[in-house]
Design a protein around this motif. Structure first.
Motif, PDB file in Angstrom:
ATOM      1  N   SER A  69      32.801 -44.751  17.855  1.00 24.64           N
ATOM      2  CA  SER A  69      31.811 -45.568  17.632  1.00 24.64           C
ATOM      3  C   SER A  69      32.160 -47.072  18.630  1.00 24.64           C
ATOM      4  CB  SER A  69      31.700 -45.810  16.079  1.00 24.64           C
ATOM      5  OG  SER A  69      32.765 -46.769  15.665  1.00 24.64           O
ATOM      6  N   GLY A  70      33.241 -46.913  19.174  1.00 25.11           N
ATOM      7  CA  GLY A  70      33.274 -48.202  20.086  1.00 25.11           C
ATOM      8  C   GLY A  70      33.823 -49.294  19.393  1.00 25.11           C
ATOM      9  N   LEU A  71      34.414 -49.142  18.565  1.00 22.48           N
ATOM     10  CA  LEU A  71      35.075 -50.557  17.774  1.00 22.48           C
ATOM     11  C   LEU A  71      36.382 -50.586  18.248  1.00 22.48           C
ATOM     12  CD1 LEU A  71      33.711 -50.360  14.026  1.00 22.48           C
ATOM     13  CD2 LEU A  71      32.993 -51.616  15.893  1.00 22.48           C
ATOM     14  N   LEU A  72      37.096 -49.688  18.364  1.00 18.58           N
ATOM     15  CA  LEU A  72      38.291 -49.720  18.927  1.00 18.58           C
ATOM     16  C   LEU A  72      38.596 -49.208  20.488  1.00 18.58           C
ATOM     17  CD1 LEU A  72      40.529 -48.356  15.683  1.00 18.58           C
ATOM     18  CD2 LEU A  72      40.169 -50.809  16.463  1.00 18.58           C
TER      19      LEU A  72
ATOM     20  N   ARG B  94      39.622 -61.195  10.516  1.00 20.74           N
ATOM     21  CA  ARG B  94      40.913 -60.890   9.752  1.00 20.74           C
ATOM     22  C   ARG B  94      40.245 -59.912   8.660  1.00 20.74           C
ATOM     23  NH1 ARG B  94      44.965 -64.937   8.588  1.00 20.74           N
ATOM     24  NH2 ARG B  94      44.554 -64.653   6.542  1.00 20.74           N
ATOM     25  N   THR B  95      39.298 -59.630   8.472  1.00 22.17           N
ATOM     26  CA  THR B  95      38.690 -58.719   7.336  1.00 22.17           C
ATOM     27  C   THR B  95      38.050 -57.661   7.886  1.00 22.17           C
ATOM     28  OG1 THR B  95      36.581 -59.983   7.234  1.00 22.17           O
ATOM     29  CG2 THR B  95      38.121 -60.569   5.529  1.00 22.17           C
ATOM     30  N   GLY B  96      37.707 -57.616   9.252  1.00 22.72           N
ATOM     31  CA  GLY B  96      37.192 -56.512   9.914  1.00 22.72           C
ATOM     32  C   GLY B  96      35.598 -56.569   9.934  1.00 22.72           C
ATOM     33  N   ALA B  97      35.227 -57.599   9.156  1.00 18.17           N
ATOM     34  CA  ALA B  97      33.881 -57.495   9.291  1.00 18.17           C
ATOM     35  C   ALA B  97      32.981 -57.695  10.422  1.00 18.17           C
ATOM     36  CB  ALA B  97      33.326 -58.658   8.294  1.00 18.17           C
ATOM     37  N   LEU B  98      33.792 -58.090  11.544  1.00 22.21           N
ATOM     38  CA  LEU B  98      33.198 -58.052  12.975  1.00 22.21           C
ATOM     39  C   LEU B  98      32.830 -56.882  13.270  1.00 22.21           C
ATOM     40  CD1 LEU B  98      32.853 -59.837  15.318  1.00 22.21           C
ATOM     41  CD2 LEU B  98      35.093 -59.205  16.193  1.00 22.21           C
ATOM     42  N   SER B  99      33.497 -55.675  12.714  1.00 21.13           N
ATOM     43  CA  SER B  99      32.731 -54.384  13.169  1.00 21.13           C
ATOM     44  C   SER B  99      31.272 -54.133  13.017  1.00 21.13           C
ATOM     45  CB  SER B  99      33.643 -53.258  12.229  1.00 21.13           C
ATOM     46  OG  SER B  99      34.937 -53.453  12.235  1.00 21.13           O
ATOM     47  N   MET B 100      30.757 -54.559  11.808  1.00 22.65           N
ATOM     48  CA  MET B 100      29.435 -54.453  11.640  1.00 22.65           C
ATOM     49  C   MET B 100      28.435 -55.213  12.980  1.00 22.65           C
ATOM     50  SD  MET B 100      30.063 -52.522   9.222  1.00 22.65           S
ATOM     51  CE  MET B 100      28.265 -51.634   9.324  1.00 22.65           C
ATOM     52  N   ARG B 101      29.136 -56.295  13.274  1.00 26.31           N
ATOM     53  CA  ARG B 101      28.435 -56.997  14.458  1.00 26.31           C
ATOM     54  C   ARG B 101      28.537 -56.204  15.624  1.00 26.31           C
ATOM     55  NH1 ARG B 101      26.963 -62.175  13.280  1.00 26.31           N
ATOM     56  NH2 ARG B 101      28.174 -63.128  11.564  1.00 26.31           N
ATOM     57  N   LEU B 102      29.596 -55.654  15.980  1.00 26.62           N
ATOM     58  CA  LEU B 102      29.958 -54.864  17.010  1.00 26.62           C
ATOM     59  C   LEU B 102      29.115 -53.705  17.235  1.00 26.62           C
ATOM     60  CD1 LEU B 102      33.601 -55.369  17.065  1.00 26.62           C
ATOM     61  CD2 LEU B 102      32.053 -56.334  18.709  1.00 26.62           C
ATOM     62  N   LEU B 103      28.651 -53.000  15.948  1.00 26.14           N
ATOM     63  CA  LEU B 103      28.034 -51.896  15.959  1.00 26.14           C
ATOM     64  C   LEU B 103      26.634 -52.064  16.420  1.00 26.14           C
ATOM     65  CD1 LEU B 103      29.394 -50.015  12.656  1.00 26.14           C
ATOM     66  CD2 LEU B 103      29.565 -49.322  15.075  1.00 26.14           C
ATOM     67  N   TYR B 270      40.137 -54.091  11.279  1.00 24.75           N
ATOM     68  CA  TYR B 270      40.911 -53.990   9.793  1.00 24.75           C
ATOM     69  C   TYR B 270      39.727 -53.337   8.736  1.00 24.75           C
ATOM     70  CZ  TYR B 270      44.827 -56.252  11.874  1.00 24.75           C
ATOM     71  OH  TYR B 270      45.696 -56.757  12.756  1.00 24.75           O
ATOM     72  N   GLY B 271      40.280 -52.662   7.575  1.00 19.48           N
ATOM     73  CA  GLY B 271      39.500 -52.392   6.464  1.00 19.48           C
ATOM     74  C   GLY B 271      38.682 -51.059   6.713  1.00 19.48           C
ATOM     75  N   GLY B 272      38.032 -50.754   5.653  1.00 21.86           N
ATOM     76  CA  GLY B 272      37.290 -49.399   5.916  1.00 21.86           C
ATOM     77  C   GLY B 272      38.331 -48.219   6.187  1.00 21.86           C
TER      78      GLY B 272
END
Lengths: 330, 272
Positions: A69-72, B94-103, B270-272
């Motif tokens: 999904s492009g996150l990593l 730190r919590t990995g919440a940035l993932s949701m923005r990156l999607l 991180y996380g998930g």
């Protein structure tokens, strides 16, 4: 649709033993180790396929989904999703995919889910008419009703997950990555989520990749499974075939008219469980016919069914075998 | 997301951002209370100037009225040129919440910016009583006249917000390299309090320090817009300072882009 060749993802992890001395020591010297979360896996997924990623905790399933999904950014190998390199995170790619994580949320915590839906409509540039129709469909299929007007923080986990799914599907992604989407949900909610996901796949032809520790999810949704263990692909094929390969036995479940001595059951096969008027035997697949014939002629059988062994047991055996093989190799 | 798409999405981003800002009423109020230092400084400097005005090296005399105008303007500029992106980014990395923005097909830095701007109406509402108090205390004659001055002030205010936001982004991006960069932000803030004119008007600094401060970014976060609005700077005379300010905007913008691009490849989600 999805092509993965020799995918690797390594992490450099800082290691520190507990205690004050170690804490002080870490100020001056920090030993690191390289963790191979994914170590050279390859597979292809066709458009519209439903594929389950299986593996124990830390196997590399979620890492693989995050790379797809492009996150990593991968440490090595090649990944392509519908012609896009995920790590570039092009808009056209992001508009085609969505990753739903059971333990992460995109819903705005203090606002009603309707606000997140509207935000996603704007961000994904969904035309208003299409948005209205999609939302109506999602509201009806997921039974959202008034939920979308309540602040997210006041929703139960099940309600929140339904809204999460709706938020994820506003732009109708062609590829849906689901990471433990039913985690923490009760049995009926899990079943409802599975039904919805399957229907979405069938109606929209979306490609679906799922990780879940609930084998019911995998059995209900994924005709094909990919087993990853310690970052390495250990099986890729049909779920039924995997079960036959790992456990080439069937379970015969009996209900008797009266109590049957265990010794009589043991003559027919391996006794898995037994109580006063019922028993479960495990027999080799090719011996099922003869076992059933003998049981019907010698025992007071009221009813019987032939089943596959539970998927949880099959997976547990598969993972313990792979652990034993790894220990033997080291 | 294309520029056109971003512009189209912006009204919704701002509206939802405003709803979020309003949802955190208590937090917002506490934050506003934590920015009342200019009132404390106003009381201190007014008592100093009570006997006789404070004389700057430049020859400008700071009486009670000047200090009142300066620190009330400082409060307003601080409210309008604020950002908290560094803390948000630290938390989300730190919590990995940035993932949701990156999607999402929207640059996360644009999303952070929109969220910060969306809180402005609430902040303006907080500023209105202070503006009224200023007018009552120093009189309407202190309100600057002339379109050029207002234009220069607005340019300086926008520059101040951009420097604050981009510095937050740069420091937030450092968390992608060093796990947490909150302490770096604290160091930045310490320098900001001293060198921005937040606690002491820059004109009261010793000459050598005043010249040095002109080359540092903090002066452009508070001092320049405040001086323009309180008529301590003439618009024409402030042009070189505006030039330095916007050079900082450009430099920090480029640095933020670089740090974001480099840092993102290290994101561990991180996380998930």
């Amino acid at each position: 649709m999805i092509s993965v060749r020799g995918l690797k993802k390594y992490y450099r992890v800082h290691q520190r033993p507990p205690g004050l001395k170690a804490a002080l020591g870490a100020l001056f010297h920090r030993p690191h180790v390289t963790v191979k979360a994914v170590d050279g896996i390859s597979f292809d997924i066709r458009p519209g396929e439903r594929v389950g990623f299986l593996g124990p905790n830390g196997a590399g399933k979620t890492t693989t989904l995050k790379v797809l999904s492009g996150l990593l950014h991968p440490s090595g190998g090649e990944v392509s999703v519908d012609g896009h390199l995920p790590r570039r995170r092009e808009d056209a790619f992001l508009k085609k995919i969505m990753l739903v994580m059971g333990q992460k949320q995109q819903l705005l915590w203090d606002l009603p889910p309707a606000e997140t839906f509207e935000l996603n409509r704007a961000i994904y540039d969904v035309p208003r008419e299409q948005y209205r129709r999609t939302l109506e469909e999602l509201t009806s299929l997921l039974g959202l009703g008034e939920l979308v007007q309540k602040p997210t923080r006041q929703l139960s986990l099940g309600e929140r997950m339904r809204c999460e799914l709706a938020a994820a599907l506003i732009h109708k992604p062609k590829v849906l990555f689901l990471d433990e989407p039913t985690i923490g949900l009760d049995v009926s909610m899990q079943a409802a989520m599975r039904d919805f996901i399957k229907r979405y796949n069938e109606q929209h032809g979306a490609t679906l990749i799922l990780t879940s520790h609930y084998m019911d999810d995998v059995a209900a949704l994924c005709p094909r499974v990919i087993v990853i263990d310690k970052g390495v692909l250990s099986y890729d094929g049909a779920l039924d075939e995997l079960v036959r390969h790992v456990r080439p036995e069937k379970r015969v479940v009996f209900r008797f008219a009266r109590e049957v001595p265990q010794i009589a059951l043991a003559e027919l096969g391996k006794v898995v469980s037994v109580d006063s008027v019922s028993a479960v035997l495990q027999v080799r697949t090719e011996a099922v016919n003869s076992t059933v014939t003998r049981a019907l002629s010698t025992l007071p059988v009221l009813d019987l069914t032939v089943e596959n062994p539970p998927l949880e047991e099959v997976m547990s055996e598969l993972f313990s075998r792979s652990r034993a093989a790894a220990e033997a190799a080291s | 997301m294309s520029l056109k798409g971003t512009v189209r999405a912006m009204p919704t981003l701002l509206r939802v951002g405003f709803s979020e800002a309003v949802a955190y009423r208590a937090e917002m109020l506490i934050w506003v209370l934590s920015t009342t230092m200019p009132f404390v400084m106003l009381a201190l400097w007014s008592s100093v100037a009570h006997e006789q005005p404070v004389l700057a090296e430049s020859g400008r005399r700071f009486g009670e009225a000047e200090f009142t105008a300066y620190f009330l303007t400082t409060f307003v500029v601080r409210q309008l040129a604020s950002s908290w992106a560094a803390w948000e980014m630290n938390y989300e990395v730190r919590t990995g919440a940035l993932s949701m923005r990156l999607l999402r097909p929207l640059h996360p830095l644009v999303a952070y910016g929109a969220e910060n701007i969306a809180a402005l109406p609430m902040r303006i509402a907080v500023c209105l009583p202070v503006v009224a108090l200023s007018l009552w205390a120093v009189g309407t004659s202190a309100v600057p006249r002339g379109g050029l001055r207002w234009l220069a002030f607005l340019a300086a205010l926008l520059g101040a917000w951009l420097i604050t936001f981009l510095a937050n982004v740069c420091i937030g991006c450092l968390s992608l390299f060093m796990q947490s960069s909150v302490k770096v932000m604290e160091v930045w803030l310490a320098a900001y309090f001293v060198f921005s004119g937040y606690l002491i008007p820059i004109e009261l600094f010793p000459g050598w320090l005043r010249q040095a401060v002109d080359f540092l970014p903090w002066r452009y976060q508070i001092g320049l817009p405040v001086e323009l609005l309180s008529s301590m700077q003439e618009p024409a005379g402030a042009l070189p300072l505006l030039g330095v300010q916007w050079a900082y905007v450009l430099g920090l913008g480029l640095l933020a882009q670089l740090l974001w691009r480099k840092g993102l490849s290290r994101f561990a989600a991180y996380g998930g």
